[in-house]
Design an enzyme around this catalytic site. Sequence first.
Site, PDB file in Angstrom:
ATOM      1  N   CYS A 137       4.085 -20.015 -18.722  1.00 47.04           N
ATOM      2  CA  CYS A 137       3.555 -21.073 -17.852  1.00 47.04           C
ATOM      3  C   CYS A 137       4.618 -22.160 -17.646  1.00 47.04           C
ATOM      4  CB  CYS A 137       2.242 -21.614 -18.399  1.00 47.04           C
ATOM      5  SG  CYS A 137       1.283 -22.520 -17.146  1.00 47.04           S
ATOM      6  N   HIS A 142      -0.864 -16.780 -18.424  1.00 50.34           N
ATOM      7  CA  HIS A 142      -0.968 -16.858 -19.882  1.00 50.34           C
ATOM      8  C   HIS A 142      -1.297 -15.474 -20.447  1.00 50.34           C
ATOM      9  CE1 HIS A 142      -0.798 -21.240 -20.479  1.00 50.34           C
ATOM     10  NE2 HIS A 142      -1.329 -21.292 -19.266  1.00 50.34           N
ATOM     11  N   GLU A 156      -1.425 -14.588 -23.474  1.00 45.81           N
ATOM     12  CA  GLU A 156      -2.249 -14.746 -24.673  1.00 45.81           C
ATOM     13  C   GLU A 156      -3.724 -14.946 -24.346  1.00 45.81           C
ATOM     14  OE1 GLU A 156      -1.343 -18.989 -23.515  1.00 45.81           O
ATOM     15  OE2 GLU A 156      -0.356 -17.031 -23.371  1.00 45.81           O
TER      16      GLU A 156
END
Length: 219
Positions: free
Chosen positions: A88, A199, A201
């Site tokens: 990001c 993202h 994750e």
Amino acid sequence: MNLIIIDYGSGNLRSVENAFFNSITENNLKCKIKVTNNLQSITNADFLILPGVGSYPDCKKGLQEIDGLIEVLSEQVIYKKKKFLGICVGMQLMFDFSLEKIKTSGFSWLSGNFKKIKTVGLDYLGRNFKVPHMGWNSLQLQYANHPILKNLNEKDQYYFVHSYYLENNEKNQLIASTNYCHEIPAIVGKDNYIGVQFHPEKSSFSGQKLISNWLKWQP
């Protein structure tokens, strides 16, 4: 192998740590994770991850407040060729500058700058596009043979939260893009360093596939 997630006061560090720990465990990789901003630990690392949540100027300020961090990062990534992932705003900082709030310079590892997403046209339901771009999107794989894209396809979904996009004419840096109002670079990179606008994750199974690819990648 030592993997360092860089802590500079910005980024959902625990989510990133957990996602990479899960992938390391699942793939039976011999890799230790540490979240730190200690310069010696960064120098001794094999892999480096720079997350980023919030505004570009605030993230840059957080890095600058840790004396020597930006210089050590550039030395380790550009000159020592350590494997690097920017997430990001961590990805945005790899470029020349951003116009978010105030023009702020980045690392200039890659060519390009960030401008506010253009809200042109209507979405597939006939609604106006909104900024920030927040939600799940698929990718268009420009450099389909890149190892980071192994076993990924255009049905995979990734989670985006951002208001600024990369304006970049260097097509050889573009690995994958998405479309929200207009084309938005989503994965970029060169040599040993990769950046993702989304993202991983927070991107469930698709994100774990990309994380595993990055961990196994040998640039």
